[in-house]
Design an enzyme around this catalytic site. Structure first.
Site, PDB file in Angstrom:
ATOM      1  N   ASN A   1      95.035  61.954 147.958  1.00  0.00           N
ATOM      2  CA  ASN A   1      93.928  60.889 147.874  1.00  0.00           C
ATOM      3  C   ASN A   1      92.764  61.766 147.235  1.00  0.00           C
ATOM      4  OD1 ASN A   1      92.437  58.963 147.747  1.00  0.00           O
ATOM      5  ND2 ASN A   1      92.156  58.560 150.017  1.00  0.00           N
TER       6      ASN A   1
ATOM      7  N   LYS B   1      90.037  60.781 145.985  1.00  0.00           N
ATOM      8  CA  LYS B   1      88.672  59.913 146.511  1.00  0.00           C
ATOM      9  C   LYS B   1      87.797  59.641 145.205  1.00  0.00           C
ATOM     10  CE  LYS B   1      89.609  60.860 151.357  1.00  0.00           C
ATOM     11  NZ  LYS B   1      88.815  61.151 152.619  1.00  0.00           N
TER      12      LYS B   1
ATOM     13  N   GLU C   1      87.954  54.520 155.091  1.00  0.00           N
ATOM     14  CA  GLU C   1      86.626  54.493 154.173  1.00  0.00           C
ATOM     15  C   GLU C   1      86.071  53.001 153.784  1.00  0.00           C
ATOM     16  OE1 GLU C   1      86.989  59.280 153.289  1.00  0.00           O
ATOM     17  OE2 GLU C   1      87.436  57.808 151.756  1.00  0.00           O
TER      18      GLU C   1
ATOM     19  N   GLY D   1      88.464  64.676 157.086  1.00  0.00           N
ATOM     20  CA  GLY D   1      87.306  65.402 156.409  1.00  0.00           C
ATOM     21  C   GLY D   1      86.456  66.032 157.531  1.00  0.00           C
TER      22      GLY D   1
ATOM     23  N   HIS E   1      92.510  52.148 153.816  1.00  0.00           N
ATOM     24  CA  HIS E   1      91.761  53.353 154.072  1.00  0.00           C
ATOM     25  C   HIS E   1      90.548  53.230 154.920  1.00  0.00           C
ATOM     26  CE1 HIS E   1      90.191  57.381 154.172  1.00  0.00           C
ATOM     27  NE2 HIS E   1      91.417  57.979 153.521  1.00  0.00           N
TER      28      HIS E   1
ATOM     29  N   SER F   1      92.539  65.845 157.405  1.00  0.00           N
ATOM     30  CA  SER F   1      92.539  67.347 157.581  1.00  0.00           C
ATOM     31  C   SER F   1      94.052  68.142 157.492  1.00  0.00           C
ATOM     32  CB  SER F   1      91.610  67.838 158.638  1.00  0.00           C
ATOM     33  OG  SER F   1      90.413  67.232 158.575  1.00  0.00           O
TER      34      SER F   1
ATOM     35  N   GLU G   1      96.151  57.337 159.950  1.00  0.00           N
ATOM     36  CA  GLU G   1      95.136  58.593 159.490  1.00  0.00           C
ATOM     37  C   GLU G   1      93.872  58.269 160.773  1.00  0.00           C
ATOM     38  OE1 GLU G   1      94.386  59.928 155.345  1.00  0.00           O
ATOM     39  OE2 GLU G   1      93.821  57.728 155.254  1.00  0.00           O
TER      40      GLU G   1
END
Length: 346
Positions: free
Chosen positions: A109, A111, A195, A269, A193, A309, A263
């Site tokens: 991904n 992003k 985010e 991150g 996701h 990560s 996730e």
């Protein structure tokens, strides 16, 4: 010179012919070039088809430049990409890499990162690498670079949109539909996701509706789930992922083209990674949830990725766990080490 394509005959000037050898290699099963239409061979031999397939490897490097110079002529590219995939499928066995029978699947991904220069470099690394043939690889590319990346990547690597809306078209400024993603060569989409959930306030219900429509339109879906740090510390991990899965289950009837990506939000991150045992615990719970709420068959066959990560340093240990069927990789997918992550089970 002439090009036969979809029962049509097109005249090409000499300079066009030089550049359009890319079309020849990528349209092996759909059209051929010849210097005199009266002596064309309508029975394109298997030997010539093989030679065309080999030439496609050489032409990959020129593909991006070709689309910029001849955008109209290259409208056939997506049809020829489908032909390329069929040719690839004939020479590759859909083997599996774990005892469960679930084929390992690694997604990258990107992003909101990358430009043409950096994407070309990443695509070259992936094209040149010896990737595990027993692992499906999918690249989640920024929308405006999807066509560019598709042109540069080999057909064995899938391309995914990072978002798509729940309807085919309409007055939805800034949104992208699954039909649009397919039109520029994408065959996957990443939905749900964290985010999108946290920053853009997408609800479980909206995400499930998006997944339903994407599947109906013929895309494969990476359906994301995961808990926040607060939810984990409160002991609510299983409750949260079950709620998110329940929303998907209300809209999805056929799970064949779905990959679930677990996730943990607190590990995305941050440099923090769930230990292999922590990740396996949640994956095992999800497998049990599927058995109890969908079916034993879906539980046995649905692939569940881990994301958060993931790096080359921890991928091999994570990949050893029986219920982890791949990864959804963020930052590391922008680096050469992504090859090592793809090959974690090799």
């Amino acid at each position: 010179m002439f090009l036969i394509y979809n029962n049509g005959l097109y005249r090409l000037q000499p300079k066009q012919f030089i550049q359009s050898k890319t079309v020849d290699s990528h349209c092996a099963s759909r059209g051929i070039f010849f210097s005199n239409p009266s002596i064309m061979d309508m029975n394109h031999s298997a030997t010539n088809l093989t030679l065309d397939a080999l030439k496609s490897v050489v032409s990959q490097a020129l593909l991006g430049k070709f689309t910029a110079v001849f955008p109209k002529l290259f409208k056939c590219q997506w049809k020829t990409y489908e032909g390329q995939k069929k040719l690839y499928a004939n020479f590759s066995k859909d083997t599996v890499s774990n005892m469960s029978g679930r084929k390992f699947c690694v997604g990258g991904n990107w992003k909101m990162n990358g430009d043409q220069k950096s994407i070309a470099e990443i695509c070259k690394v992936l094209s040149d690498a010896q990737l595990d043939p027993n692992t499906d690889v999918v690249i989640g590319c920024p929308a405006i670079y999807l066509m560019f990346a598709r042109n540069l990547l080999p057909c064995s690597i899938g391309v995914a949109g990072q978002n798509a809306y729940k309807v085919a078209k309409g007055a939805f400024t800034g949104e992208i539909s699954p039909a649009m993603l397919k039109d520029v060569g994408a065959d996957w989409v990443i939905l749900g996701h964290s985010e999108r959930r946290a920053i853009f306030k997408e609800s479980d219900e909206l995400i499930a509706e998006k997944a339903e429509h994407a599947l109906a339109e013929g895309l494969k879906v990476i359906a994301c789930i995961g808990e926040t740090l607060e939810e984990r510390e409160a002991g609510r991990t299983n409750e949260v992922v079950a709620r998110q899965m329940c929303a998907y289950a209300k809209k999805i009837r056929d799970w064949t083209n779905v990959v679930v990506a677990y996730e943990p939000v607190w590990a995305i991150g941050t440099g923090k990674t769930a230990t292999p045992d922590q990740a396996q615990e949640v994956h095992a719970f999800l497998r049990q949830w599927l058995t109890e709420n969908i079916s034993k068959e879906v539980s046995n066959t649905l692939r569940i990725q881990y994301g958060g990560s993931v790096t080359a340093a921890n991928a091999k240990e994570l990949a050893k766990k029986p219920d982890i069927d791949g990864f959804l990789v963020g930052g590391a997918s922008l680096k050469p080490e992504f090859v090592d992550i793809v090959n974690a089970r090799k």
